[in-house]
Structures are given as structure tokens and as C-alpha cells.
Design a protein around this motif. Structure first.
Motif, PDB file in Angstrom:
ATOM      1  N   TYR A  54      24.179  17.639 -13.867  1.00  0.00           N
ATOM      2  CA  TYR A  54      23.462  18.912 -13.764  1.00  0.00           C
ATOM      3  C   TYR A  54      22.202  18.734 -12.916  1.00  0.00           C
ATOM      4  O   TYR A  54      21.882  19.589 -12.077  1.00  0.00           O
ATOM      5  CB  TYR A  54      23.089  19.435 -15.151  1.00  0.00           C
ATOM      6  CG  TYR A  54      22.597  20.867 -15.116  1.00  0.00           C
ATOM      7  CD1 TYR A  54      23.481  21.924 -15.299  1.00  0.00           C
ATOM      8  CD2 TYR A  54      21.254  21.170 -14.880  1.00  0.00           C
ATOM      9  CE1 TYR A  54      23.039  23.245 -15.249  1.00  0.00           C
ATOM     10  CE2 TYR A  54      20.802  22.481 -14.822  1.00  0.00           C
ATOM     11  CZ  TYR A  54      21.708  23.513 -15.011  1.00  0.00           C
ATOM     12  OH  TYR A  54      21.269  24.822 -14.941  1.00  0.00           O
TER      13      TYR A  54
ATOM     14  N   HIS B 240      18.533  27.322 -18.997  1.00  0.00           N
ATOM     15  CA  HIS B 240      17.943  27.545 -17.680  1.00  0.00           C
ATOM     16  C   HIS B 240      17.849  29.040 -17.374  1.00  0.00           C
ATOM     17  O   HIS B 240      16.796  29.552 -16.966  1.00  0.00           O
ATOM     18  CB  HIS B 240      18.798  26.839 -16.619  1.00  0.00           C
ATOM     19  CG  HIS B 240      18.107  26.630 -15.315  1.00  0.00           C
ATOM     20  ND1 HIS B 240      18.591  25.800 -14.324  1.00  0.00           N
ATOM     21  CD2 HIS B 240      16.951  27.145 -14.824  1.00  0.00           C
ATOM     22  CE1 HIS B 240      17.766  25.819 -13.300  1.00  0.00           C
ATOM     23  NE2 HIS B 240      16.770  26.623 -13.571  1.00  0.00           N
TER      24      HIS B 240
ATOM     25  N   ARG C  71      12.370  26.888 -13.475  1.00  0.00           N
ATOM     26  CA  ARG C  71      12.886  25.558 -13.752  1.00  0.00           C
ATOM     27  C   ARG C  71      13.420  25.466 -15.166  1.00  0.00           C
ATOM     28  O   ARG C  71      13.248  26.375 -15.997  1.00  0.00           O
ATOM     29  CB  ARG C  71      11.795  24.509 -13.537  1.00  0.00           C
ATOM     30  CG  ARG C  71      11.136  24.585 -12.160  1.00  0.00           C
ATOM     31  CD  ARG C  71      10.371  23.354 -11.823  1.00  0.00           C
ATOM     32  NE  ARG C  71      11.266  22.249 -11.510  1.00  0.00           N
ATOM     33  CZ  ARG C  71      10.886  21.131 -10.884  1.00  0.00           C
ATOM     34  NH1 ARG C  71       9.644  20.982 -10.503  1.00  0.00           N
ATOM     35  NH2 ARG C  71      11.751  20.174 -10.649  1.00  0.00           N
TER      36      ARG C  71
ATOM     37  N   ASN D 131      21.324  20.759  -9.417  1.00  0.00           N
ATOM     38  CA  ASN D 131      20.313  21.800  -9.574  1.00  0.00           C
ATOM     39  C   ASN D 131      18.923  21.252  -9.279  1.00  0.00           C
ATOM     40  O   ASN D 131      18.341  20.528 -10.096  1.00  0.00           O
ATOM     41  CB  ASN D 131      20.352  22.370 -10.991  1.00  0.00           C
ATOM     42  CG  ASN D 131      21.636  23.106 -11.304  1.00  0.00           C
ATOM     43  OD1 ASN D 131      21.748  24.302 -11.084  1.00  0.00           O
ATOM     44  ND2 ASN D 131      22.625  22.375 -11.817  1.00  0.00           N
TER      45      ASN D 131
ATOM     46  N   VAL E 244      15.110  19.291 -18.988  1.00  0.00           N
ATOM     47  CA  VAL E 244      16.222  18.661 -19.686  1.00  0.00           C
ATOM     48  C   VAL E 244      15.726  17.344 -20.277  1.00  0.00           C
ATOM     49  O   VAL E 244      15.226  16.486 -19.553  1.00  0.00           O
ATOM     50  CB  VAL E 244      17.410  18.402 -18.736  1.00  0.00           C
ATOM     51  CG1 VAL E 244      18.609  17.872 -19.519  1.00  0.00           C
ATOM     52  CG2 VAL E 244      17.784  19.673 -17.988  1.00  0.00           C
TER      53      VAL E 244
ATOM     54  N   ALA F 238      16.081  21.691 -11.829  1.00  0.00           N
ATOM     55  CA  ALA F 238      16.146  21.008 -13.126  1.00  0.00           C
ATOM     56  C   ALA F 238      15.176  19.830 -13.130  1.00  0.00           C
ATOM     57  O   ALA F 238      15.131  19.032 -12.187  1.00  0.00           O
ATOM     58  CB  ALA F 238      17.564  20.531 -13.402  1.00  0.00           C
TER      59      ALA F 238
END
Length: 302
Positions: free
Chosen positions: A117, A94, A170, A121, A173, A124
Motif C-alpha cells: 500500500y 485513508h 494523507r 500510495n 499506517v 501514505a
């Protein structure tokens, strides 16, 4: 035949409350009862001619609902050595705008760490890959859905995805990343390069093998983009991790030892959690004797 203990009035009251609290529609409740939607409607309205035939079904649904309400839930998220490894790798990708890879054994808590996460966040962006979405087209569809991209065709979709991600701060993931085709992995590398965002790939050993490419030159660009790679195994879980996860439930050392043993096998932490939940559900408490019985029933060696 089970004794009827619920009156018609109680049955109607239960169904109305059940639908309201669980957001169920009459047709959905009818399916649970094994009857038609019209029958439920007339039953609730008091116009069904033989309500006594439906009450046992409602009574059984009420009992199932009650059991589900008291069934122990999985332990809440607890930071472990594994989850720290996963979240730190995602954070690295990140902040640095590079590719990070976390790979290893199944059931050690990688997905829970990813979810945590994501929860903490807002920048994300997360997708989970299944074999159906392993291709470039599948990956584009998943990302486009998250970003609200309405374009059609891989080229247009990719162009819009890059535009939305460029300078966005951003991170993308990708869980279960081992399902990705090599072409899809190269596509993601290009998206990262063009947008400047980081990408975290989380999966089993296969994802690292694909990135490494057995030393072939074709994989050089792909592998060179990996800024961090971390392996997590069942033996990465420490005794302190197990204590932090299950300790708050008042388990003794014997019970904790058995759950720790399960977590360090191929069943992983997921297997230990399943045994924990099943023991509580079956015996109403969690102790060494109950865990041993559940392990035997689940064919998990002590």
C-alpha cells in the motif's frame, strides 16, 4: 587446505568489481575478509609483500558472493485474500479519515500488504513500532522523522505534526501496533481528530484488546473512533492464495499441499516462504521430497 585457484590479478579484479557493484568501501571489505583496511589498500595497490596470504580469503569471499547471487529470493508480492483485507482497511481509513484496525495471526502477510500500500500510495505515511518506540515520545519521533519535523519536546513536535498533516489527504499506517502503549494510542487518536487524517493500526490480537479496553469507560473515546476492524488468521489464506504465490515456480500438487499446510499452522505464510527458499537453496529445486527434508531440519511438523 582448499586449493588456490585464483591468481593475484583475478583477486584484485574481483575486489574492485565487488566494491563497485555493492557500494562497499575498503574498510567494509577488510572487515569481511578479517583483515585491516590498510592491508586491503596495499593489496590492491600491489605493494603488499605477501599477497598469497590474502588470496585465499578473497577466493572464499568470491565463493560466498557467488552463492548469494544464485540463492533463491522470496516470491514477489502477490495479492491474497489477507493482503486485500489489509489494503482495503487502510484505504477505508485513508478515504474516510477514521481509524481502521487489522489484527490477527503473525506471519500471514500483513506487513507485506502494508508495504505494498505504501508503495502504491505516495500520500501514505508509514511507521513501524518496536518496544523502544511504544510511547508518545517514540511515536512522535518516528512521525517527525518522516515529516521532516525539527522541533524538540513532545508538545512542540505534536503541534508541528498536526500542522503538517492537517488537510494533507494523507493516511498514517502503523505496523506492529500492538507494541503501542494505551497512552500512545490515545495520543494518535488526538492527532487523527485534530488533523483529520485517517490512521490504520496493523498488528496482532493484542492491539484490538488494548483498543477494546475490557469495556472500561476510559477506553470509550478510543474505541468509538474505530471505523473498521478486520481480523486475519492463518486459515484466512485460501488454496488459491497459495497457488498464486508458489504456482509460478512450477511446483506440483504435493509440494503445494505441503506449503499450504505450513501456511495454515502457527508458522503462517512466512514459514511456508522460509521453507520454499531453504529448499531451493539446499537442493537446487523444489519438490515434495526436498520440502519434507527441510521441514524436518527446521523442526516443522509435516
Amino acid at each position: 587446505m582448499e586449493e588456490l585457484t585464483m591468481t593475484y590479478e583475478q583477486a584484485v579484479a574481483f575486489l574492485k568489481k565487488y566494491m563497485e557493484e555493492n557500494g562497499r568501501k575498503q574498510v567494509e571489505v577488510a572487515a569481511e575478509l578479517g583483515v585491516s583496511g590498510g592491508l586491503v589498500s596495499s593489496f590492491l595497490a600491489g605493494t603488499y609483500k605477501t599477497p598469497h596470504a590474502i588470496i585465499p580469503k578473497v577466493q572464499e569471499l568470491a565463493k560466498i558472493h557467488e552463492k548469494k547471487a544464485v540463492t533463491p529470493k522470496e516470491p514477489d508480492f502477490v495479492e491474497t485474500s489477507v493482503s486485500r483485507t489489509v489494503t482495503n482497511a487502510i484505504a477505508y481509513a485513508h478515504l474516510r479519515g477514521t481509524v481502521a484496525v487489522v489484527y490477527g495471526d503473525a506471519g500471514v502477510g500483513k506487513t507485506f500488504a502494508v508495504r505494498e500500500y505504501m508503495k502504491r500510495n505516495s500520500l501514505a505515511l508509514g511507521i513501524t513500532i518496536s518496544p523502544t518506540y511504544a510511547s508518545v515520545t517514540g511515536v512522535n519521533e518516528l512521525i517527525a522523522e518522516q515529516l521532516g519535523v525539527r522541533e524538540r519536546g513532545d508538545r512542540k513536535i505534536t503541534r508541528e505534526i498536526v500542522a503538517k498533516l492537517r488537510n494533507s489527504g494523507r493516511v498514517l499506517v502503523i505496523d506492529e501496533a500492538q507494541h503501542l502503549t494505551v497512552r500512545a494510542l490515545n495520543h494518535l487518536r488526538c492527532v487523527s481528530d485534530e488533523s483529520g487524517i485517517g490512521i490504520a493500526l496493523v498488528g496482532n490480537e493484542e492491539i484490538y484488546s488494548k483498543l477494546r479496553g475490557s469495556g472500561k469507560a476510559d477506553f470509550a473515546q478510543l474505541f468509538s473512533r474505530v471505523g473498521m476492524r478486520k481480523q486475519v488468521l492463518t486459515n484466512s489464506l485460501t488454496a488459491e492464495d497459495i497457488r498464486n504465490i508458489f504456482g509460478p515456480y512450477g511446483l506440483d500438487e504435493g509440494a503445494l499441499g505441503l506449503l499450504s499446510g505450513i501456511a495454515h499452522t502457527n508458522y503462517g505464510l512466512r514459514g511456508a516462504v522460509n521453507v520454499f527458499v531453504n529448499t531451493a537453496a539446499v537442493y537446487g529445486k523444489i519438490d515434495k521430497a526436498g520440502i519434507v527434508k527441510v521441514m524436518r531440519d527446521m523442526n516443522i511438523g509435516a
